[in-house]
Design an enzyme around this catalytic site. Structure first.
Site, PDB file in Angstrom:
ATOM      1  N   GLU A 210     109.637 -57.852  -5.801  1.00 22.01           N
ATOM      2  CA  GLU A 210     109.623 -58.280  -4.408  1.00 22.01           C
ATOM      3  C   GLU A 210     108.525 -57.568  -3.634  1.00 22.01           C
ATOM      4  O   GLU A 210     108.160 -56.447  -3.960  1.00 22.01           O
ATOM      5  CB  GLU A 210     110.981 -57.966  -3.754  1.00 22.01           C
ATOM      6  CG  GLU A 210     112.109 -58.799  -4.351  1.00 22.01           C
ATOM      7  CD  GLU A 210     113.462 -58.553  -3.697  1.00 22.01           C
ATOM      8  OE1 GLU A 210     114.134 -59.542  -3.393  1.00 22.01           O
ATOM      9  OE2 GLU A 210     113.837 -57.385  -3.479  1.00 22.01           O
TER      10      GLU A 210
ATOM     11  N   CYS B 208     112.646 -49.766 -12.030  1.00 16.58           N
ATOM     12  CA  CYS B 208     112.201 -48.386 -11.845  1.00 16.58           C
ATOM     13  C   CYS B 208     112.999 -47.499 -12.773  1.00 16.58           C
ATOM     14  O   CYS B 208     114.198 -47.718 -12.965  1.00 16.58           O
ATOM     15  CB  CYS B 208     112.413 -47.945 -10.392  1.00 16.58           C
ATOM     16  SG  CYS B 208     111.769 -46.287 -10.031  1.00 16.58           S
TER      17      CYS B 208
ATOM     18  N   LEU C 246     111.452 -36.509  -0.616  1.00 17.27           N
ATOM     19  CA  LEU C 246     112.092 -35.221  -0.891  1.00 17.27           C
ATOM     20  C   LEU C 246     113.614 -35.350  -0.848  1.00 17.27           C
ATOM     21  O   LEU C 246     114.292 -35.046  -1.814  1.00 17.27           O
ATOM     22  CB  LEU C 246     111.579 -34.162   0.098  1.00 17.27           C
ATOM     23  CG  LEU C 246     111.838 -32.724  -0.299  1.00 17.27           C
ATOM     24  CD1 LEU C 246     111.157 -32.359  -1.614  1.00 17.27           C
ATOM     25  CD2 LEU C 246     111.373 -31.753   0.791  1.00 17.27           C
TER      26      LEU C 246
HETATM   27  N1  SAH Z   1     109.400 -44.565  -6.127  1.00 14.33           N
HETATM   28  C1  SAH Z   1     108.752 -44.303  -4.866  1.00 14.33           C
HETATM   29  C2  SAH Z   1     108.745 -45.525  -3.951  1.00 14.33           C
HETATM   30  C3  SAH Z   1     110.138 -45.997  -3.700  1.00 14.33           C
HETATM   31  S1  SAH Z   1     110.732 -46.682  -2.220  1.00 14.33           S
HETATM   32  C4  SAH Z   1     109.479 -43.173  -4.164  1.00 14.33           C
HETATM   33  O1  SAH Z   1     110.561 -42.843  -4.576  1.00 14.33           O
HETATM   34  O2  SAH Z   1     108.921 -42.615  -3.234  1.00 14.33           O
HETATM   35  C5  SAH Z   1     110.185 -45.832  -0.855  1.00 14.33           C
HETATM   36  C6  SAH Z   1     111.161 -44.914  -0.158  1.00 14.33           C
HETATM   37  O3  SAH Z   1     112.438 -45.494   0.086  1.00 14.33           O
HETATM   38  C7  SAH Z   1     111.424 -43.659  -0.965  1.00 14.33           C
HETATM   39  O4  SAH Z   1     111.318 -42.564  -0.095  1.00 14.33           O
HETATM   40  C8  SAH Z   1     112.857 -43.851  -1.412  1.00 14.33           C
HETATM   41  O5  SAH Z   1     113.483 -42.650  -1.714  1.00 14.33           O
HETATM   42  C9  SAH Z   1     113.435 -44.536  -0.206  1.00 14.33           C
HETATM   43  N2  SAH Z   1     114.727 -45.168  -0.429  1.00 14.33           N
HETATM   44  C10 SAH Z   1     115.259 -45.565  -1.594  1.00 14.33           C
HETATM   45  N3  SAH Z   1     116.487 -46.083  -1.403  1.00 14.33           N
HETATM   46  C11 SAH Z   1     116.718 -46.010  -0.083  1.00 14.33           C
HETATM   47  C12 SAH Z   1     117.802 -46.413   0.730  1.00 14.33           C
HETATM   48  N4  SAH Z   1     118.880 -46.975   0.219  1.00 14.33           N
HETATM   49  N5  SAH Z   1     117.701 -46.200   2.058  1.00 14.33           N
HETATM   50  C13 SAH Z   1     116.589 -45.637   2.581  1.00 14.33           C
HETATM   51  N6  SAH Z   1     115.545 -45.252   1.868  1.00 14.33           N
HETATM   52  C14 SAH Z   1     115.599 -45.433   0.545  1.00 14.33           C
END
Ligand code: SAH
Length: 374
Positions: free
Chosen positions: A111, A131, A244
């Site tokens: 997506e 992922c 983080l």
């Molecule tokens: N793999 C990368 C990109 C992923 S998505 C990463 O982890 O950074 C981008 C952001 O969305 C990341 O900070 C991830 O932790 C966050 N994220 C994932 N699930 C989420 C959720 N349910 N609510 C809010 N943010 C979320």
């Protein structure tokens, strides 16, 4: 002539998994030229095709009237094979947020999300189908990794959004994509080569690329430390976002399982190294989860950890993400009062903090909600 043209197909390796079709966006200008020549086609046409793809955003061969009619289909077939087809588009915010579900050549689903604001248009793109990082609060993380996407597949998500904008299909009149976030499905730094390739194609000046500023691109990572160090040396000033979500190893091991390989201290140090090397402020992402990571003492600890790398804070900022609730998940959004206190504590320790807006929430298009289930 026809024999020469079929040669590359015959030479395809017989074993291994099928790869996405090779596309103009996978190649640099010299490689595009050689590819045409290998197929008995004039190499100089590659630049014209690139100008159609990246500049005029045209994908219909009929509109490429500067290419000889007799060769058009072969030229376009060689450099612009179809990479993905849209299965479904959902809109919100009066059409200014659009999520598209794409089917890739092998049936894998990904997506992308387009978000138009008054001053900019952002595309949130995927870098992997699925992922492998298994963060328990993220919808994508629940299904595991299917495969890496190719550079062409990553770029095509942006170009598809750019086409829709250019053709006036998004409310607000014709426009351009000027912001890209690698916050869709996948861990971009686990697909390093393809992602860096995509960044180069998107920032190369037209007609060879889309001509965006690298400053408008954000690569978000769980914290693959060796790749963060490598990215700092690429010489492309993209913004780095570090997910983080916890300041202590005990909790982060649970929320971001890769933390068992690279600790909070090592990860924050690599983020600081990125800021120091590239002179770009790093964004520290922190999804606020009720009674999990949103306690006031954790705000204090987060501030201490960020100050702890030894440099004056100023090399980044904290971006709090209101958790997007994933159906069936035990993780819920923090109370407003706890979020307010968290911000207050961080700012009291001199940490600049913002709260992310959650566009697309209602169409499951916000961060962490992309799951592409069909
Ligand atoms: N793999 C990368 C990109 C992923 S998505 C990463 O982890 O950074 C981008 C952001 O969305 C990341 O900070 C991830 O932790 C966050 N994220 C994932 N699930 C989420 C959720 N349910 N609510 C809010 N943010 C979320």
């Amino acid at each position: 002539m026809s024999e020469i043209k079929t040669l590359p197909l015959v030479m395809e390796p017989p074993r291994g998994r099928a790869k996405p079709p090779r596309h103009l966006a996978d190649l640099d200008p010299a490689e595009r030229k050689s590819l045409l020549e290998e197929q008995g086609l004039p190499g100089f046409r590659a630049k014209q095709i690139a100008a159609h793809y990246f500049g005029r955003l045209v994908d219909d061969p009929e509109q490429m009237t500067d290419l000889p009619a007799a060769q058009r289909a072969d030229l376009v077939g060689a450099l612009l094979p179809e990479l993905m087809t849209p299965l479904r588009t959902q809109s919100a915010d009066r059409g200014t947020t659009r999520k598209t579900l794409w089917k890739l050549f092998d049936g894998a689903l990904v997506e992308s999300v387009l978000m138009r604001y008054s001053d900019r248009t952002t595309m949130c793109v995927s870098s992997q189908a699925g992922c492998g990082m298994a963060c328990p609060f993220c919808a994508t993380g629940q299904g595991g990794l299917q495969r890496n996407m190719s550079t062409g597949e990553i770029v095509e998500q942006v170009i598809a959004g750019a086409r829709a904008l250019d053709r006036g299909e998004v409310p607000g009149g014709p426009g351009r994509v000027n912001n890209i976030v690698f916050m869709g499905m996948g861990e971009p730094l686990a697909n390093y080569r393809a992602v860096v390739g995509a960044v180069r194609r998107l920032t190369d000046p037209a007609p060879d690329g889309y001509g965006m500023s690298a400053r408008g691109i954000t690569v978000s990572t769980v914290g693959l430390v060796p790749r963060m160090l490598q990215l700092a040396e690429e010489g492309i000033p993209v913004t780095l976002a570090l997910s983080l979500h916890a300041p202590d190893d005990e909790l982060r091991n649970e929320l971001v399982p890769i933390n068992t390989r690279f600790s909070v201290a090592e990860t924050v140090d690599a983020a600081w190294n990125y800021a120091r090397t590239t002179k770009r402020r790093v964004s520290i992402e922190y999804a606020m989860m009720r009674d999990i990571n949103d306690q006031a003492w954790r705000a204090d600890l987060l501030a201490d950890v960020l100050h702890g790398v030894g440099a004056d804070w100023g090399w980044g900022h904290v971006n709090l993400i209101p958790l997007n609730e994933v159906p069936g998940s035990q993780f819920t959004r923090s109370r407003d009062a706890d979020t307010d206190e968290f911000v207050r504590r961080l700012e009291a320790k001199g940490i600049s903090t913002t709260i992310r807006d959650t566009r697309g929430d209602e169409i499951d298009a916000a961060c962490g909600q992309l799951a592409a289930s069909e």
